[in-house]
Design a protein around this motif. Structure first.
Motif, PDB file in Angstrom:
ATOM      1  N   ALA A   1      -7.401   5.051   2.741  1.00 30.79           N
ATOM      2  CA  ALA A   1      -7.179   3.781   2.039  1.00 30.79           C
ATOM      3  C   ALA A   1      -6.363   3.963   0.757  1.00 30.79           C
ATOM      4  O   ALA A   1      -6.432   3.131  -0.145  1.00 30.79           O
ATOM      5  CB  ALA A   1      -8.496   3.076   1.730  1.00 30.79           C
ATOM      6  N   TYR A   2      -5.610   5.065   0.681  1.00 34.14           N
ATOM      7  CA  TYR A   2      -4.766   5.336  -0.489  1.00 34.14           C
ATOM      8  C   TYR A   2      -5.565   5.297  -1.798  1.00 34.14           C
ATOM      9  O   TYR A   2      -5.063   4.895  -2.841  1.00 34.14           O
ATOM     10  CB  TYR A   2      -3.620   4.311  -0.580  1.00 34.14           C
ATOM     11  CG  TYR A   2      -2.619   4.422   0.534  1.00 34.14           C
ATOM     12  CD1 TYR A   2      -1.608   5.375   0.486  1.00 34.14           C
ATOM     13  CD2 TYR A   2      -2.674   3.584   1.638  1.00 34.14           C
ATOM     14  CE1 TYR A   2      -0.685   5.490   1.515  1.00 34.14           C
ATOM     15  CE2 TYR A   2      -1.761   3.699   2.671  1.00 34.14           C
ATOM     16  CZ  TYR A   2      -0.763   4.655   2.605  1.00 34.14           C
ATOM     17  OH  TYR A   2       0.139   4.768   3.631  1.00 34.14           O
ATOM     18  N   ASN A   3      -6.805   5.725  -1.734  1.00 36.21           N
ATOM     19  CA  ASN A   3      -7.674   5.606  -2.898  1.00 36.21           C
ATOM     20  C   ASN A   3      -8.416   6.911  -3.153  1.00 36.21           C
ATOM     21  O   ASN A   3      -9.252   7.329  -2.355  1.00 36.21           O
ATOM     22  CB  ASN A   3      -8.684   4.471  -2.693  1.00 36.21           C
ATOM     23  CG  ASN A   3      -9.541   4.237  -3.917  1.00 36.21           C
ATOM     24  OD1 ASN A   3      -9.112   4.487  -5.040  1.00 36.21           O
ATOM     25  ND2 ASN A   3     -10.753   3.752  -3.705  1.00 36.21           N
TER      26      ASN A   3
ATOM     27  N   SER B   1       4.392   5.325   3.701  1.00 37.84           N
ATOM     28  CA  SER B   1       3.901   6.648   4.026  1.00 37.84           C
ATOM     29  C   SER B   1       4.986   7.663   3.702  1.00 37.84           C
ATOM     30  O   SER B   1       6.145   7.300   3.501  1.00 37.84           O
ATOM     31  CB  SER B   1       3.522   6.733   5.510  1.00 37.84           C
ATOM     32  OG  SER B   1       2.936   7.988   5.801  1.00 37.84           O
TER      33      SER B   1
ATOM     34  N   GLU C   1       0.218  11.292   3.744  1.00 37.67           N
ATOM     35  CA  GLU C   1       1.235  11.714   2.788  1.00 37.67           C
ATOM     36  C   GLU C   1       1.559  13.192   3.021  1.00 37.67           C
ATOM     37  O   GLU C   1       0.936  14.079   2.466  1.00 37.67           O
ATOM     38  CB  GLU C   1       0.751  11.500   1.354  1.00 37.67           C
ATOM     39  CG  GLU C   1       1.805  11.776   0.298  1.00 37.67           C
ATOM     40  CD  GLU C   1       1.290  11.506  -1.111  1.00 37.67           C
ATOM     41  OE1 GLU C   1       2.072  11.689  -2.047  1.00 37.67           O
ATOM     42  OE2 GLU C   1       0.122  11.109  -1.250  1.00 37.67           O
TER      43      GLU C   1
ATOM     44  N   GLN D   1     -14.661   3.324   3.803  1.00 39.30           N
ATOM     45  CA  GLN D   1     -13.235   3.101   4.000  1.00 39.30           C
ATOM     46  C   GLN D   1     -12.929   2.515   5.369  1.00 39.30           C
ATOM     47  O   GLN D   1     -11.994   1.722   5.526  1.00 39.30           O
ATOM     48  CB  GLN D   1     -12.468   4.412   3.801  1.00 39.30           C
ATOM     49  CG  GLN D   1     -12.723   5.118   2.469  1.00 39.30           C
ATOM     50  CD  GLN D   1     -12.239   4.327   1.266  1.00 39.30           C
ATOM     51  OE1 GLN D   1     -11.848   3.168   1.387  1.00 39.30           O
ATOM     52  NE2 GLN D   1     -12.291   4.922   0.101  1.00 39.30           N
TER      53      GLN D   1
ATOM     54  N   PRO E   1       1.280   5.650  -1.631  1.00 32.52           N
ATOM     55  CA  PRO E   1       0.766   6.742  -2.466  1.00 32.52           C
ATOM     56  C   PRO E   1       1.145   6.492  -3.923  1.00 32.52           C
ATOM     57  O   PRO E   1       2.238   5.990  -4.218  1.00 32.52           O
ATOM     58  CB  PRO E   1       1.495   7.977  -1.913  1.00 32.52           C
ATOM     59  CG  PRO E   1       1.870   7.602  -0.511  1.00 32.52           C
ATOM     60  CD  PRO E   1       2.178   6.141  -0.569  1.00 32.52           C
TER      61      PRO E   1
ATOM     62  N   GLY F   1      -3.814   6.766   5.140  1.00 30.41           N
ATOM     63  CA  GLY F   1      -3.213   7.104   3.848  1.00 30.41           C
ATOM     64  C   GLY F   1      -2.419   8.392   3.934  1.00 30.41           C
ATOM     65  O   GLY F   1      -2.543   9.265   3.071  1.00 30.41           O
TER      66      GLY F   1
ATOM     67  N   PHE G   1      -3.276   2.281   6.969  1.00 35.93           N
ATOM     68  CA  PHE G   1      -3.963   2.065   5.701  1.00 35.93           C
ATOM     69  C   PHE G   1      -5.134   3.020   5.571  1.00 35.93           C
ATOM     70  O   PHE G   1      -5.342   3.660   4.534  1.00 35.93           O
ATOM     71  CB  PHE G   1      -4.443   0.613   5.618  1.00 35.93           C
ATOM     72  CG  PHE G   1      -5.421   0.341   4.503  1.00 35.93           C
ATOM     73  CD1 PHE G   1      -4.981   0.244   3.193  1.00 35.93           C
ATOM     74  CD2 PHE G   1      -6.778   0.188   4.770  1.00 35.93           C
ATOM     75  CE1 PHE G   1      -5.886  -0.004   2.155  1.00 35.93           C
ATOM     76  CE2 PHE G   1      -7.677  -0.055   3.748  1.00 35.93           C
ATOM     77  CZ  PHE G   1      -7.222  -0.158   2.441  1.00 35.93           C
TER      78      PHE G   1
ATOM     79  N   VAL H   1       3.185  -1.061   4.206  1.00 39.03           N
ATOM     80  CA  VAL H   1       2.482   0.206   4.069  1.00 39.03           C
ATOM     81  C   VAL H   1       3.530   1.308   3.932  1.00 39.03           C
ATOM     82  O   VAL H   1       4.434   1.415   4.768  1.00 39.03           O
ATOM     83  CB  VAL H   1       1.581   0.497   5.284  1.00 39.03           C
ATOM     84  CG1 VAL H   1       0.829   1.805   5.092  1.00 39.03           C
ATOM     85  CG2 VAL H   1       0.608  -0.650   5.512  1.00 39.03           C
TER      86      VAL H   1
ATOM     87  N   PHE I   1       0.864  -1.177   0.000  1.00 38.55           N
ATOM     88  CA  PHE I   1       0.000   0.000   0.000  1.00 38.55           C
ATOM     89  C   PHE I   1       0.901   1.227   0.000  1.00 38.55           C
ATOM     90  O   PHE I   1       1.784   1.356   0.851  1.00 38.55           O
ATOM     91  CB  PHE I   1      -0.905   0.030   1.233  1.00 38.55           C
ATOM     92  CG  PHE I   1      -1.875  -1.115   1.314  1.00 38.55           C
ATOM     93  CD1 PHE I   1      -2.918  -1.230   0.406  1.00 38.55           C
ATOM     94  CD2 PHE I   1      -1.748  -2.075   2.302  1.00 38.55           C
ATOM     95  CE1 PHE I   1      -3.816  -2.284   0.476  1.00 38.55           C
ATOM     96  CE2 PHE I   1      -2.637  -3.127   2.390  1.00 38.55           C
ATOM     97  CZ  PHE I   1      -3.676  -3.235   1.470  1.00 38.55           C
TER      98      PHE I   1
END
Length: 267
Positions: free
Chosen positions: A194-196, A160, A187, A204, A108, A185, A182, A158, A106
């Motif tokens: 959820a990096y989405n 970050s 950054e 989420q 970015p 997410g 997760f 994961v 997982f």
């Protein structure tokens, strides 16, 4: 990229017997009423893709059929509830395969795109993974890597990005901590749950809880990597050395049991 290159080719006979068939509607233009309903934003200038989950239908308007990213986001949203109902866990991540080991990553999107070395070991450069009880796979296989099933990930990582150095370079996570990172997410001061960034039919928080349950049940070793060091993005060489050493050296099979070794990260 055409639609036929994105949809996995299956025999016509298989379509008629599938319990969850997909219907695709394509419109050459967007009516004024639809455009007004969507708003005046420029994001709709080239087309719109609509995923009707209840009717398992995909509606493509304007030039949406030629936008591979838009198509994949819509197809992912349509497939997620079906995969979940059949016992799978669809997550916005990547699979790495090396030496028979499968790792769930997982991160970015910007980190993945900036590191060509990581892309070389990805099963697919597109985000989208399905985890089942004993196997895993990607949603969009690349042409160079034909569709196939893999074993369930033996390790989860994961990634970050934290310029303040508050996050360590490498650390081991509990299932709860992994689910938190997760879900966050994180950054550099921004949170992408959820990096989405794409639309998702799932809450989420519920997705993070499902990931937590999978990690806890299987006792999957999970680690956190900080993609930045002293406020600077680490380059591809350093990142791949850190990531691959963590992914493929921290955990290995020995006498029928996984053994874990602590790693003191160095840049």
């Amino acid at each position: 990229m055409s639609l036929s290159n994105i949809l996995q080719k299956i025999p016509d006979r298989a379509i008629s017997h599938d319990t969850c068939p997909l219907t695709i509607y394509v419109a050459s233009s967007i009516s004024t009423n639809v455009r007004n309903a969507l708003g005046s934003g420029t994001q709709y200038a080239n087309g719109v893709a609509v995923a009707d989950i209840e009717r398992s239908s995909l509606i493509l308007c304007g030039k949406a059929f030629a936008d591979s990213a838009m198509l994949k986001d819509a197809l992912t949203a349509l497939a997620a509830p079906i995969l979940s109902a059949r016992g799978g866990l669809p997550v916005p991540g990547w699979l790495l395969s090396s030496g028979g080991s499968i790792v769930l990553l997982f991160a970015p999107v910007e980190v993945i795109k900036s590191c060509s070395e990581i892309q070389d070991v990805l099963v697919s450069t597109d985000s989208g993974v399905v985890i089942c009880s004993k196997q895993s796979s990607v949603l969009f296989p690349t042409k160079s890597r034909p569709p196939q099933l893999f074993t369930k990930p033996a390790t989860v990582v994961v990634v970050s990005s934290d310029s303040t150095d508050a996050l360590p370079l490498v650390s081991k996570l509990s299932p709860g901590q992994a689910a938190y990172h997760f879900l966050a997410g994180y950054e550099d001061g921004k949170f992408i749950p959820a990096y989405n960034r794409a639309p998702s039919p799932f809450d989420q928080l519920a997705l993070a809880n499902s990931l937590f349950l999978h990690l806890k049940k299987d006792k999957t070793p999970t680690y956190l990597i900080n993609a930045k060091s002293s406020g600077k993005q680490i380059d591809g060489t350093i990142y791949i050395q850190r990531a691959l050493h963590l992914l493929f050296c921290l955990t290995f099979w020995n006498g029928g049991h996984f053994r874990h070794y602590e790693l003191q990260a160095r840049t």
